[in-house]
Design a protein around this motif. Structure first.
Motif, mmCIF file in Angstrom:
data_model
loop_
_atom_site.group_PDB
_atom_site.id
_atom_site.type_symbol
_atom_site.label_atom_id
_atom_site.label_comp_id
_atom_site.label_asym_id
_atom_site.label_seq_id
_atom_site.Cartn_x
_atom_site.Cartn_y
_atom_site.Cartn_z
ATOM 1 N N ALA A 172 29.362 51.328 42.679
ATOM 2 C CA ALA A 172 29.623 51.624 41.275
ATOM 3 C C ALA A 172 30.974 51.059 40.854
ATOM 4 O O ALA A 172 31.110 50.469 39.769
ATOM 5 N N ILE A 173 31.982 51.216 41.716
ATOM 6 C CA ILE A 173 33.320 50.704 41.396
ATOM 7 C C ILE A 173 33.298 49.176 41.340
ATOM 8 O O ILE A 173 33.857 48.564 40.427
ATOM 9 N N ASP A 174 32.612 48.570 42.302
ATOM 10 C CA ASP A 174 32.524 47.108 42.326
ATOM 11 C C ASP A 174 31.840 46.586 41.062
ATOM 12 O O ASP A 174 32.248 45.583 40.478
ATOM 13 N N PHE A 175 30.810 47.320 40.640
ATOM 14 C CA PHE A 175 30.095 46.954 39.416
ATOM 15 C C PHE A 175 31.045 46.976 38.216
ATOM 16 O O PHE A 175 31.122 46.019 37.445
ATOM 17 N N LEU A 176 31.804 48.075 38.065
ATOM 18 C CA LEU A 176 32.734 48.183 36.930
ATOM 19 C C LEU A 176 33.830 47.115 37.021
ATOM 20 O O LEU A 176 34.209 46.512 36.019
ATOM 21 N N ALA A 177 34.312 46.847 38.245
ATOM 22 C CA ALA A 177 35.392 45.868 38.433
ATOM 23 C C ALA A 177 34.950 44.474 38.000
ATOM 24 O O ALA A 177 35.738 43.693 37.465
ATOM 25 N N PRO A 228 24.991 61.664 37.686
ATOM 26 C CA PRO A 228 24.781 60.226 37.902
ATOM 27 C C PRO A 228 25.933 59.635 38.727
ATOM 28 O O PRO A 228 26.825 60.364 39.164
ATOM 29 N N ASP A 229 25.900 58.312 38.913
ATOM 30 C CA ASP A 229 26.986 57.658 39.649
ATOM 31 C C ASP A 229 28.165 57.368 38.724
ATOM 32 O O ASP A 229 29.319 57.459 39.110
ATOM 33 N N ILE A 230 27.809 56.968 37.474
ATOM 34 C CA ILE A 230 28.837 56.643 36.492
ATOM 35 C C ILE A 230 28.496 57.407 35.213
ATOM 36 O O ILE A 230 27.325 57.501 34.840
ATOM 37 N N LEU A 231 29.504 57.949 34.535
ATOM 38 C CA LEU A 231 29.221 58.471 33.195
ATOM 39 C C LEU A 231 30.332 58.080 32.236
ATOM 40 O O LEU A 231 31.460 57.820 32.641
ATOM 41 N N SER A 283 28.673 60.585 44.124
ATOM 42 C CA SER A 283 27.800 59.425 44.246
ATOM 43 C C SER A 283 27.805 58.897 45.679
ATOM 44 O O SER A 283 28.852 58.766 46.298
ATOM 45 N N LYS A 284 26.585 58.588 46.191
ATOM 46 C CA LYS A 284 26.497 58.054 47.547
ATOM 47 C C LYS A 284 26.862 56.578 47.570
ATOM 48 O O LYS A 284 27.160 56.012 48.610
ATOM 49 N N GLN A 285 26.804 55.941 46.373
ATOM 50 C CA GLN A 285 27.136 54.513 46.299
ATOM 51 C C GLN A 285 28.351 54.296 45.419
ATOM 52 O O GLN A 285 28.388 53.372 44.625
#
Lengths: 425, 293
Positions: free
Chosen positions: A319-324, A88-91, A313-315
């Motif tokens: 994903a980082i922006d989402f977590l931030a 996945p992108d995040i785990l 992850s291609k995005q």
């Protein structure tokens, strides 16, 4: 025949062009996340997705429920086979496995140190668990600060109060435990046999681990560990601690009231409050401290997990922006998830929120979340190391041998040799 | 003549056409991974940092106490459990082969039924039955056979006994079916003749049934040996290898080395090939001992 082939080609082209158009119009991005607990981290992720929806409406969060053991197995298999596209992108990763995975699979996880996420806003001990060689690899999530949860009614029956257990030593704990056992017939503590969680929490309370600063095994000559083993053996022999065989039995000793208390990570609250008829009968305080150990404290950690972003992850930037914007930047998120799931954060700004200072009626009106946030700020920092699971199993085996009558020094020596062998070439 | 050849070729092609897809699948998903695992067993290192090191992994095994411990454990299971199970299966099969027995079909099904249960779920049910406050202790206490509950899973030998009981429950019926099939092929007149000659049921069992079933006993012995050496589901879910590694099986050790500890796939592959070799050697010995044709 020919006609139908050309018709087919036309159809394929129409579909291909059509789907391209749809993609170009909405530019929808799907971030896939693996985590495991519907009442806890999955719920938190769903709430985070709602918050991020307002910031970036085109991003969809796809949560796949995957138990931790499966996460580890799938991760290992995918990386070893070079099939990181299946990840996945995040785990969500257990903190005690983070150093192991980051070290053994270099380049698999995104280095978040310079990603713009402010790691100083998280509890220090938690950031230490998610840092490898000075680089941050995960956004810290749940709090595993250790608590001593006690049944107030059983204590009262034996003539004690919650305050008697605050800031005490293990010797005092055992003395009171023997008295409570004599008066009520109930042990103070239960534990899963062969699972050294309790030992691990006691080690961390003195800022010591099974490895030294250089990462070498530190078991046979570890005087703190020896003090802990002595305490543990005395608790089992005196009946203050009763060992059960598996997790279900452990939870049932808490919920059925066969034990007067439990010591574990604060997430155990989730299991305690499940027993509605015990409302108002529980209280929490800090854990007992060691006496001989140099840096002994009444604070420790047990369990806990954090969010990592996969390099495959291609995005990854999304994903980082989402977590931030959520787990590393939204007090609102933590305010939402706390009351319904008891998910305590290690995100310090959330601790100032009013929600954290609410009295909890299950705990007789005690402000448990504020107390735990205070405990978390005092947990000694340690590094779990790459070979943590090897050492855990070896020490767990040694404890079982010692309880069956083996000599402590030789059992710990054997454990040290086992870990050394497993770490060897 | 030419037509016959043509027909034969045609039939050959059709035959290969049927066999080929399955053979290819077996080759790709079975033999190819086995060959790759063998190559892997010559590589050493942690995680993705693997490099060739010749026989190093096989040498490392000799100093591995956990490997020796787990191998000892599966041999304990092998020596205790397999004879009990096979003897029980033989006795049950000859009892159920009796044509005058009522409800024969019911008993056969009932004894075979455990084989239809999932390995994981029956292991978990056995764990709860043998828990400190579980069913077995409750029954034994109520019958006044024991004064205080036995911590079955918490002590090395009782834990091993529980694993043996569980394995026997699960696999006896499976082996019994092979014996029942074998018994169908024994001519009833042999038993009639023996009966007329005054042979007791005991004599019939040891002098006729067992010798006549020898090839099938050999087959089940080899299968059970193979199964026990590769034991995984039961000990993983019933005892999790505990207490103090007293029930740790080799397969569970391989699992730990691959997925729980810092992964050493090369070393884990070497251990699985040692097990492979052991199964081959034991099967060879059993065939030499058992096959007297």
């Amino acid at each position: 025949m020919k006609k139908s082939v050309s018709l087919l080609l036309v159809l394929i082209m129409v579909f291909a062009v059509g789907s391209n158009l749809v993609l170009a119009q909405t530019d929808e991005v799907t971030i896939t996340v693996w985590c495991w607990d519907p009442a806890f981290n999955i719920y938190a992720m769903e709430e985070a997705a709602k918050i991020y929806k307002e910031i970036a409406p085109n991003v969809k969060i796809n949560i796949v429920e995957t138990p931790w053991d499966d996460v580890q197995t799938k991760l290992t298999t995918a990386v070893m086979a070079g099939q990181t596209g299946t990840l996945p992108d995040i785990l969500l990763m257990q903190d005690n496995a983070l150093t192991k995975n980051v070290t053994n699979f270099p380049g698999t996880f995104v280095d978040l140190t310079d990603s713009g996420i402010d790691f100083t806003q998280f509890a220090d001990f938690k950031v230490a668990h998610t840092t490898v060689d000075g680089r941050n690899y995960a956004v810290p999530f749940d709090n595993g600060a250790a608590i001593n949860a006690l049944r107030l009614d059983i204590l009262e029956e034996a003539g004690y109060t919650l305050d008697d257990f605050k800031d005490i030593t293990w010797t005092e704990y055992i003395e009171m435990g023997k008295d409570i056992l004599a008066k009520t017939g109930k042990p103070l503590l239960t534990n899963v046999a062969d699972s050294p969680d309790q030992i691990m929490a006691m080690l961390q309370s003195a800022g010591v681990w099974m490895f030294d600063e250089d990462g070498d095994v530190f078991i046979a000559e570890n005087d703190v560990l020896k003090e802990i083993v002595e305490i543990y053996v005395e608790m089992v022999k005196s009946g203050v601690l009763v060992q059960v065989n598996d997790w279900e039995q452990y939870i049932s000793t808490i919920n059925r009231g066969t034990a007067a208390g439990t010591i574990n990570g604060c997430w155990i609250i989730g299991s305690i409050v499940g027993q509605a008829d015990q409302k108002g009968l529980w209280g929490i305080t800090n854990i007992p401290r060691l006496e001989r150990a140099a840096n002994a404290s009444n604070y420790s950690n047990q369990g806990g997990s954090s969010w990592v972003v996969l390099s495959s992850s291609k995005q990854a930037d999304v994903a980082i922006d989402f977590l931030a914007h959520t787990f590393a930047g939204s007090v609102e998120l933590y305010e939402t998830i706390l009351p319904s799931s008891g998910a305590l954060a290690t995100y310090l700004p959330a601790g100032d929120s009013d929600v954290y200072n609410e009295p909890h009626e299950f705990f007789a009106g005690q402000r448990v979340y504020a107390d735990i946030t205070d405990f978390a700020s005092k947990v000694p920092q340690i590094s779990y190391g790459v070979y943590n699971y090897e050492a855990r199993d070896a020490v767990g085996t040694a404890i079982a041998q010692i309880l069956a009558g083996a000599d402590m020094n030789s059992a710990l020596q054997e454990a040290e040799e086992t870990v050394k062998f497993l770490m060897g070439p | 003549m030419e037509r016959v050849l043509k027909l034969r070729r045609r039939q050959n092609i059709i035959g290969w056409g049927f066999v080929l897809p399955a053979s290819l699948m077996i080759f790709i998903f079975y033999f190819y991974p086995i060959a790759r695992a063998f190559v892997l067993s010559f590589q050493t290192g942690v995680g993705v940092n693997l490099k060739y090191a010749g026989l190093f992994n096989y040498q490392r095994l000799l100093a591995d106490n956990l490997f020796k411990k787990s191998l000892g454990n599966v041999f304990i299971f092998l020596i205790i459990q397999v004879p009990i199970m096979l003897l029980l299966a033989l006795v049950l099969a000859s009892l159920l082969n009796d044509k005058n027995l009522r409800f024969r079909g019911f008993f056969r099904t009932a004894i075979f039924l455990p084989c239809a249960t999932s390995l994981v779920s029956y292991a978990i049910i056995f764990r709860s039955m043998f828990a400190l406050d579980g069913f077995v202790n409750a029954v034994l206490t109520n019958l006044s056979l024991i004064s205080r509950p036995i911590n079955w899973i918490g002590q090395p030998w009782t834990a091993r006994i529980v694993v043996v009981i569980a394995l026997t429950w699960r696999w006896t019926g499976y082996n019994m079916i092979f014996y029942l099939a074998g018994l169908q092929n024994i001519e009833p007149s042999i038993y009639e003749a023996a009966f007329i000659d005054g042979a007791s049921g005991f004599d019939q069992f040891f002098r006729i049934t067992i010798p006549m079933l020898k090839p099938i006993i050999l087959l089940t012995t080899i299968m059970s040996t193979n199964g026990t050496l590769q034991l995984f589901d039961e000990t993983m879910n019933l005892t999790n290898g505990g207490p103090a590694n007293a029930t740790l099986s080799v397969s569970q050790y391989i699992y730990r080395l691959s997925f729980q500890y810092s992964p050493r796939f090369g070393y884990a592959a070497a251990i699985s090939f040692v097990i492979f070799a052991l199964v081959a050697v034991l099967a060879f010995i059993q065939m030499r001992v058992g096959d007297t044709r």
